[in-house]
Design a protein around this motif. Structure first.
Motif, short mmCIF file in Angstrom:
data_model
loop_
_atom_site.label_atom_id
_atom_site.label_comp_id
_atom_site.label_asym_id
_atom_site.label_seq_id
_atom_site.Cartn_x
_atom_site.Cartn_y
_atom_site.Cartn_z
N ALA A 10 14.72 54.90 38.49
CA ALA A 10 15.63 54.35 39.61
C ALA A 10 14.65 53.81 40.64
CB ALA A 10 16.21 55.65 40.24
N ILE A 11 13.49 54.37 40.88
CA ILE A 11 12.35 53.98 41.75
C ILE A 11 11.94 52.68 41.24
CG2 ILE A 11 10.16 54.46 42.80
CD1 ILE A 11 10.97 57.20 43.05
N ARG A 12 11.44 52.52 40.22
CA ARG A 12 10.99 51.34 39.28
C ARG A 12 11.74 50.11 39.33
NH1 ARG A 12 5.74 51.26 35.43
NH2 ARG A 12 5.75 49.11 35.05
N SER A 13 12.98 50.64 39.20
CA SER A 13 13.86 49.22 38.99
C SER A 13 14.19 48.71 40.48
CB SER A 13 15.41 49.86 38.81
OG SER A 13 15.96 50.89 39.56
N GLY A 14 13.77 49.25 41.60
CA GLY A 14 13.89 48.57 42.79
C GLY A 14 15.14 49.19 43.58
N ARG A 59 20.89 45.67 55.98
CA ARG A 59 22.31 46.34 55.86
C ARG A 59 22.67 45.71 54.19
NH1 ARG A 59 21.13 49.59 58.24
NH2 ARG A 59 21.91 50.62 60.20
N TRP A 60 23.19 46.45 53.37
CA TRP A 60 23.50 46.06 52.16
C TRP A 60 25.05 46.15 51.82
CZ3 TRP A 60 18.77 45.50 49.93
CH2 TRP A 60 17.57 46.16 50.54
N THR A 61 25.50 45.10 50.94
CA THR A 61 26.59 45.18 50.62
C THR A 61 27.05 46.16 49.69
OG1 THR A 61 26.22 43.57 48.51
CG2 THR A 61 26.22 42.33 50.46
N LEU A 62 28.33 46.02 49.68
CA LEU A 62 29.01 47.34 48.91
C LEU A 62 28.73 47.26 47.11
CD1 LEU A 62 30.93 49.82 48.72
CD2 LEU A 62 32.70 48.08 48.25
N ARG A 63 28.64 46.12 46.84
CA ARG A 63 28.23 45.75 45.56
C ARG A 63 26.84 46.32 45.13
NH1 ARG A 63 25.80 41.93 42.32
NH2 ARG A 63 26.61 41.75 40.06
N GLN A 64 26.01 46.02 46.14
CA GLN A 64 24.41 46.31 46.04
C GLN A 64 24.30 47.63 46.09
OE1 GLN A 64 22.87 43.94 49.55
NE2 GLN A 64 21.76 42.61 47.91
N VAL A 65 25.23 48.61 46.82
CA VAL A 65 25.03 49.97 46.92
C VAL A 65 25.37 50.59 45.83
CG1 VAL A 65 26.00 52.03 48.20
CG2 VAL A 65 25.15 50.03 49.43
N LEU A 66 26.57 50.06 45.27
CA LEU A 66 27.04 50.53 44.17
C LEU A 66 26.22 50.55 42.80
CD1 LEU A 66 30.95 49.70 44.26
CD2 LEU A 66 29.77 51.80 44.48
N LEU A 67 25.46 49.34 42.70
CA LEU A 67 24.65 49.17 41.74
C LEU A 67 23.36 50.09 41.70
CD1 LEU A 67 24.62 45.40 41.23
CD2 LEU A 67 25.50 46.85 39.50
N ARG A 111 14.87 44.45 36.32
CA ARG A 111 13.35 44.71 36.57
C ARG A 111 12.84 45.75 35.44
NH1 ARG A 111 12.86 45.58 42.78
NH2 ARG A 111 10.89 46.05 42.30
N LEU A 112 13.47 46.24 34.94
CA LEU A 112 12.92 47.19 33.80
C LEU A 112 13.06 46.75 32.43
CD1 LEU A 112 14.82 50.61 34.84
CD2 LEU A 112 12.56 50.08 35.29
N THR A 113 11.79 47.05 31.76
CA THR A 113 11.52 46.58 30.33
C THR A 113 11.31 47.94 29.55
OG1 THR A 113 9.17 46.45 30.41
CG2 THR A 113 10.55 44.39 31.19
#
Length: 542
Positions: free
Chosen positions: A94-98, A287-295, A383-385
């Motif tokens: 979760a951290i590495r994915s940003g 501030r983040w959008t609802l979609r960004q928070v859910l993701l 961002r993850l491989t």
């Protein structure tokens, strides 16, 4: 095949026998708190002492001691270490994915006050993870989350251990209570009712305790409205679920209700002073959008979905003896121990031979559910491989091998102590207290969890003893089994396994003694409440 029979008073003096039986636990405690040894060193010392006591005092054969140690280490590695390693790996992904920057920002939108954040993460979210997974998952994930939010590592570990006292009695899908009722031969409804005054009062007060640990009495005075809301909703929803539906969903409904109530209450109330520790990073104004928070929170949504799926009765039935996937579960008997040790009266009504089998079910293990959540997180994160995910897994294993080895060694101590009859010796000696036994009943549960790290294991060991003793002294068996459960929960704050997991999560491996010293007084204080409450209830219901 040579059969060895347990003996519960090898010295002809119940108190002296019990004192020697408790020696491994006492040595471990002293090694961590007084000598301030590292967890791995203290665990090695405890294994040696438990082996010597089992051989010289209880007369346990050397082969059986080795088998018990092997079984304990095996269970420490799988499923426990597997679960914890996968949980830490998921967190690192979760951290590495940003995603974590968004998670931090979304929490800050509820409140940038760290007193509120500890209620949201350690208390509410941790309680939910306890209900969904248990086995150290809430401590591993929530302690790491708090550190990323700017909490000091030692304090983050301490807060998550204490917060676990509100949910630990019910564990993953109510298993501790179900096992306690089954092993003790008591009605589930009667035991559930007894847990309300023993556990739910503590759950009501623990939010205030957490804020006091973080910011003292000033913090409690400044946040009492939200403390009242969170504590009342959490404990109230748990109580209603426990009484009306049973223990299975107590740690699902209660924490979710409290989390929603906290978020809603913070929309209309703010503390007069924002509390943040000195080294805490400044709160981003973004501030983040609802979609960004859910993701961003998706790894934990996926985790919840997989864990709940693995907990469904229909899914579990697939891996039963007659299930379609039953053949995937390996049952490996431990030579020199399986069917070689016999429990005898007065611990049991008639002699009973003990199995010693290591059950390995890779597909139905909770760790596998977390593994799937981690793999899905990799697939769904641009961002993850595969390479970066493998690097995080390798780093997690390198970081955690010492605490996981400590867990395995402590499990070896537990299994040697249990199969030698030493733990039963302690319980039988305490049972001599007669009418005062109810005040000691939770102590037995506390010791059981301290030794094994699990309320389920403690109830497996001592629920029958509690019920039998209750019948002898004219007290409700359901009360004493509930007391065993409640006392055991308070030991989770100082259980070596829990502390090792917390130390690994906050990168304080080698400082287990400092963590234990910080939570021991609170653990004993909560135990004292449970002991007094159990005694009063025995007088009222006797």
């Amino acid at each position: 095949m040579t059969m060895w029979h347990q003996t519960y008073d090898p010295l002809g003096n119940a108190n002296l026998s019990a004192l020697l039986a408790a020696l491994p636990v006492l040595v471990f405690l002293l090694a961590l708190t007084v000598l301030r040894l590292k967890g791995l060193t203290a665990a090695l010392l405890a294994v040696l002492v438990s082996a010597l006591v089992s051989a010289w005092v209880f007369g346990m054969p050397a082969g059986a001691i080795a088998g018990a140690a092997l079984l304990g280490i095996a269970n420490g590695l799988f499923p426990i270490s597997f679960i914890v390693l996968m949980a830490v790996w998921l967190y690192k992904l979760a951290i590495r994915s940003g995603k974590f920057e968004v998670i931090r920002g979304s929490i800050a939108t509820i409140s940038d006050d760290q007193r509120i954040q500890v209620l949201l993460i350690a208390f509410c979210f941790g309680g939910f993870l306890e209900g969904a997974a248990g086995f150290g998952v809430p401590i591993a994930i929530c302690a790491a989350l708090l550190v990323e939010l700017g909490f000091r590592p030692l304090k983050a570990a301490m807060l998550c251990l204490v917060a676990n006292g509100a949910a630990g009695a019910y564990g993953a899908i109510g298993i501790p209570v179900l096992v306690g009722a089954q092993q003790g031969g008591v009605a589930l409804g009667g035991m559930s009712q007894m847990l309300v005054p023993l556990v739910q009062v503590c759950a009501l007060l623990l939010p205030a305790v957490l804020v006091w640990m973080l910011d003292g009495w000033r913090g409690v005075r400044e946040t009492w409205p939200v403390l009242l809301v969170v504590g009342a909703v959490f404990s109230g929803a748990q109580t209603l679920t426990l009484v009306l539906l049973g223990p299975e969903l107590v740690d699902i409904i209660g924490p979710l209700a409290a989390m929603g109530s906290l978020a809603a209450f913070m929309q209309v109330w703010r503390p007069v002073r924002i509390y943040r520790e000195d080294q805490a990073p400044p709160v981003s104004g973004q501030r983040w959008t609802l979609r960004q928070v859910l993701l961003a929170w998706s790894p934990f949504y996926i985790l919840t979905a997989t864990i709940l799926t693995w907990s469904l009765p229909a899914f579990k039935a697939l891996f039963g003896p007659d299930g379609a996937l039953g053949a995937t579960v390996l049952h490996l008997p431990i030579a020199l121990l399986d069917q070689r040790v016999q429990e005898v009266p007065p611990l049991v009504a008639s002699a009973r031979t003990l199995p010693a089998v290591w059950n390995v079910g890779w597909l139905n293990a909770s760790g596998t559910a977390i593994l799937i959540a981690a793999l899905l997180t990799v697939v769904l994160s641009p961002r993850l491989t595969v390479r970066s995910a493998a690097e995080e897994l390798a780093q997690s294993g390198k970081q955690m091998w010492k605490p996981l080895a400590t867990v395995a060694l402590v499990m070896a101590v537990a299994y040697i102590t249990n199969y030698s009859g030493a733990s039963s010796t302690i319980g039988l000696a305490l049972a001599q207290a007669g009418g005062l036994f109810p005040v000691l009943a939770p102590v037995i549960g506390w010791m059981g969890v301290f030794i094994t790290g699990s309320v389920v294991n403690s109830n497996t060991l001592f629920a029958h003893l509690q019920a039998v003793t209750a019948g002898q002294i004219g007290v409700s068996p359901a009360l004493l089994v509930a007391g065993n459960t409640a006392g055991g929960v308070m030991a989770k704050l100082v259980s070596p396994q829990s502390i090792a997991i917390a130390a690994a999560a906050v990168k304080l491996v080698g400082q287990e003694s400092a963590i234990m010293r910080s939570t021991l007084a609170i653990s004993l204080g909560l135990l004292a409440y449970v002991c007094l409450c159990t005694l009063l209830l025995s007088w009222m219901t006797g």
